[in-house]
Design a protein around this motif. Sequence first.
Motif, short mmCIF file in Angstrom:
data_model
loop_
_atom_site.label_atom_id
_atom_site.label_comp_id
_atom_site.label_asym_id
_atom_site.label_seq_id
_atom_site.Cartn_x
_atom_site.Cartn_y
_atom_site.Cartn_z
N UNK A 28 136.03 17.69 -19.01
CA UNK A 28 135.54 16.35 -19.33
C UNK A 28 134.57 15.83 -18.28
N UNK A 29 134.29 16.64 -17.26
CA UNK A 29 133.28 16.31 -16.26
C UNK A 29 131.99 15.86 -16.91
N UNK A 30 131.66 16.43 -18.05
CA UNK A 30 130.41 16.10 -18.72
C UNK A 30 130.42 14.68 -19.29
N UNK A 31 131.54 13.99 -19.23
CA UNK A 31 131.61 12.61 -19.71
C UNK A 31 131.22 11.60 -18.64
N UNK A 32 131.05 12.06 -17.41
CA UNK A 32 130.95 11.14 -16.29
C UNK A 32 129.62 11.22 -15.56
N UNK A 33 129.21 10.09 -15.03
CA UNK A 33 128.07 10.10 -14.11
C UNK A 33 128.52 10.71 -12.78
N UNK A 34 127.61 11.40 -12.12
CA UNK A 34 127.91 12.05 -10.85
C UNK A 34 126.87 11.68 -9.81
N UNK A 35 127.33 11.47 -8.61
CA UNK A 35 126.41 11.11 -7.54
C UNK A 35 126.58 11.99 -6.31
N UNK A 36 125.55 12.02 -5.50
CA UNK A 36 125.61 12.63 -4.17
C UNK A 36 125.40 11.53 -3.13
N UNK A 37 126.21 11.58 -2.10
CA UNK A 37 126.11 10.66 -0.99
C UNK A 37 126.08 11.48 0.30
N UNK A 38 125.74 10.84 1.40
CA UNK A 38 125.76 11.54 2.69
C UNK A 38 126.20 10.57 3.78
N UNK A 39 126.76 11.17 4.81
CA UNK A 39 127.21 10.38 5.95
C UNK A 39 126.87 11.10 7.23
N UNK A 96 129.84 14.86 -3.05
CA UNK A 96 129.62 14.53 -4.45
C UNK A 96 130.76 13.64 -4.92
N UNK A 97 130.47 12.86 -5.93
CA UNK A 97 131.45 11.90 -6.43
C UNK A 97 131.22 11.66 -7.91
N UNK A 98 132.30 11.31 -8.59
CA UNK A 98 132.27 11.08 -10.02
C UNK A 98 132.60 9.62 -10.31
#
Length: 124
Positions: A28-39, A96-98
């Motif tokens: 169901x990953x394909x149902x969600x927006x995904x982002x990349x962040x950095x620290x 990465x985050x969902x």
Amino acid sequence: QVQLVGSGGGLVRAGGSLRLSCAASQRTYSNYATGWFRQAPGKQREFVAAISRIGRSTLYEDTVKGRFTISRDNAKNTVYLQMNGLKPEDTAIYYCAVRMINILSTMVSEYDYWGQGTQVTVSS
């Protein structure tokens, strides 16, 4: 619950390239927006890029526009971040985050599940 595994980080020289991957445990990953962040050390986590559930919409932080490309392959439950023209200031741990709704966001607080992070180091 969605489990995310980030990979692909490493040490590169300025001007080099890396491709990060974020693999999800759920179809169901394909149902969600995904982002990349950095620290970076001593700094707050910051937004890098995001992609909608089927990849029609993308969003980038200004300093990476034209250098980074986010994409996804839902058949593989994976989101990618292609990073070209890397600079020393890109050095950070990349996460990465969902987000459990299909609306892009730049806000850390609006993402629901996070991967463990992968280190990117760019030498000058």
